[in-house]
Scaffold this motif. Structure first.
Motif, mmCIF file in Angstrom:
data_model
loop_
_atom_site.group_PDB
_atom_site.id
_atom_site.type_symbol
_atom_site.label_atom_id
_atom_site.label_comp_id
_atom_site.label_asym_id
_atom_site.label_seq_id
_atom_site.Cartn_x
_atom_site.Cartn_y
_atom_site.Cartn_z
ATOM 1 N N ARG A 146 -0.592 4.765 6.210
ATOM 2 C CA ARG A 146 -1.423 5.212 5.095
ATOM 3 C C ARG A 146 -2.040 6.576 5.375
ATOM 4 N NH1 ARG A 146 -5.630 1.658 1.814
ATOM 5 N NH2 ARG A 146 -5.683 3.701 0.818
ATOM 6 N N TYR A 180 1.329 4.756 -3.128
ATOM 7 C CA TYR A 180 1.272 6.221 -3.106
ATOM 8 C C TYR A 180 2.464 6.803 -3.869
ATOM 9 C CZ TYR A 180 -2.354 6.065 0.535
ATOM 10 O OH TYR A 180 -3.521 5.850 1.231
ATOM 11 N N ASN A 223 -8.558 4.121 3.554
ATOM 12 C CA ASN A 223 -7.792 3.025 4.142
ATOM 13 C C ASN A 223 -8.453 1.700 3.793
ATOM 14 O OD1 ASN A 223 -5.690 1.959 5.905
ATOM 15 N ND2 ASN A 223 -5.825 3.928 6.974
ATOM 16 N N HIS A 253 0.815 -1.209 0.000
ATOM 17 C CA HIS A 253 0.000 0.000 0.000
ATOM 18 C C HIS A 253 0.853 1.266 0.000
ATOM 19 C CE1 HIS A 253 -3.077 -2.869 1.487
ATOM 20 N NE2 HIS A 253 -3.928 -2.051 0.887
ATOM 21 N N LEU A 254 1.917 1.261 0.795
ATOM 22 C CA LEU A 254 2.700 2.483 0.968
ATOM 23 C C LEU A 254 3.394 2.903 -0.324
ATOM 24 C CD1 LEU A 254 4.221 1.839 4.507
ATOM 25 C CD2 LEU A 254 1.979 2.752 3.873
ATOM 26 N N ASN A 265 -2.002 9.729 2.893
ATOM 27 C CA ASN A 265 -3.209 10.405 2.421
ATOM 28 C C ASN A 265 -3.009 11.916 2.450
ATOM 29 O OD1 ASN A 265 -4.681 8.043 2.046
ATOM 30 N ND2 ASN A 265 -5.657 8.130 4.051
#
Length: 420
Positions: A402, A39, A322, A35-36, A406
């Motif tokens: 996260r 971004y 999330n 996930h990280l 954001n």
């Protein structure tokens, strides 16, 4: 022969109709392996002038990118999961998101924001959760400190993160435990030398001037994100403008008489009616912080992200994207915020259900916005001075981290008037 030509033509037409046109970075719990870094891929695309969209509440806040060979390759290099979509598939997703029955929204991301991190010279990336995750996600940033802020260089940036700093001039209230430790003595000396170099008689006065420049940055339209002690110490510095709240051990002379009654809460961003901690040897700034009042064991320490309408409240929706609404807690010098001391116009986006404390808050100031996030490191429950750095390769799907990212990507969104 004619039939064969016709079949070839049909095959060609079908191949064109299903031609891949988009790359989807899913952000749900089961599909995205990192996930990280997703971004970072999105930021990288924006920096290369690719169009991008943030699909709020769709598969954990997925990112939609154009299909390009270099984007696919970059995803593979960074270990980011992606899916290839045809025009028809993309249109079906956007149609689903646009449906009034769905709490989803498509937000256009326009440009890669210019990022500054307020951090002392010589700090390593792992000294601060934001620099750590920016480095891990491969999102570029510029370290700045007092000299740059006071010379109006904040005008060069869209987004500013405040290091776990003490804007009150009390050196992080580390005096009680570390006053005889070499690193504390050296940092105090460095701060005094810098204040003198910049023309200030005290560190507290110089730090207050920095806080006011940051305030002006936000009022002028900047985005500010702060964690841990940078949250409450920033507001305290603004409320104590023109008032000496530092004891002799910090600045060489006594604090001002009755200084508590002289605080001006109108000046602060998020907090009101707080009471300062007068003892110089106590590791606390004020009663804003809940660290000593909370008494929550690690196994029960979680906070819940609020759910907002993506179509009507896109800003908090973006900030809360999330793959889970339940985020494990983590401590810091400022772990969380007493909800009774938060100003009425400030939006609470994350709360602990056990005691009602606020962990994650957001507000507007002038033309700009600020977000305060309690705690030091989302993957280190009780980080202490000298502890080993967090290795984010072990936490590539961290919900707590996260939330930081954001905020990093939020300024890239097309400006859209908030609905009321």
């Amino acid at each position: 022969m004619e039939i064969r030509k016709l079949m070839v033509t049909i095959i060609i037409l079908i191949s064109f109709s299903v031609k891949a046109s988009f790359v989807l970075l899913p952000m749900d719990e089961t599909t995205q392996q990192n996930h990280l870094k997703a971004y970072g891929i999105t930021y990288w695309c924006l920096a290369k002038n690719y169009k991008a969209s943030w699909l709020l509440n769709y598969r954990g806040g997925a990112f939609l990118l154009p299909d390009a060979e270099e984007i696919r390759k970059e995803c593979q290099i960074r270990g980011v999961s992606f899916e290839i979509l045809s025009d028809d598939e993309e249109m079906a997703i956007l149609k689903e998101i646009a449906s009034p029955s769905q709490n989803m929204e498509t937000v256009i991301l326009e440009k890669a924001p210019k990022i500054a991190v307020y951090t002392p010279k010589g700090k390593q990336p792992w000294d601060d959760a934001v620099t750590l995750v920016l480095t891990y996600a491969e999102i570029p940033f510029t370290p700045i400190y007092d000299e740059e802020v006071l010379s109006d260089q904040l005008l060069l940036y869209d987004w500013l993160h405040l290091h776990h700093e003490d804007f009150t001039g009390q050196y992080g209230k580390f005096y009680g435990a570390y006053k005889n430790v070499p690193w504390y003595i050296e940092q105090k000396k460095e701060a005094e030398n810098l204040a003198s170099k910049l023309g200030y008689s005290k560190v507290s006065i110089e730090k207050r001037a920095v806080a006011k420049k940051i305030r002006d940055f936000v009022i002028g339209g900047g985005f500010m994100f702060a964690m841990c002690s940078a949250t409450d110490s920033f507001d305290i510095a603004l409320a104590a403008d023109g008032v000496d709240i530092c004891e002799t051990v910090f600045d060489g002379d006594p604090s001002e008489a009755n200084y508590q009654s002289k605080l001006n809460y109108v000046n602060s961003f998020a907090f009101k009616d707080f009471v300062l901690e007068r003892k110089p040897d106590k590791y606390e700034f004020s009663d804003i912080d809940m660290t000593e009042k909370r008494n929550i064991p690690m196994e029960k320490d979680y906070f819940t992200l609020m759910e907002f309408s993506a179509k009507w409240d896109p800003i908090p929706s973006m900030l809360c994207q999330n793959h889970t609404q339940l985020v494990k807690g983590f401590m810091g010098q400022t772990t969380s915020f007493d909800a009774s001391l938060i100003k009425s116009y400030v939006l609470v986006m994350g709360t602990c259900e056990i005691n009602g404390e606020a962990r994650y808050i957001h507000g507007e100031k002038g033309k700009g916005m600020f977000t305060f996030y309690g705690g030091h490191d989302p993957e280190d429950f009780q980080h202490k001075v000298g502890d080993a750095p967090t290795v984010l390769d072990l936490h590539p799907n961290s919900p707590g981290y996260r939330l930081i990212l954001n905020n990093v990507l939020f300024p890239a969104a097309r400006k859209k008037k908030q609905k009321t």
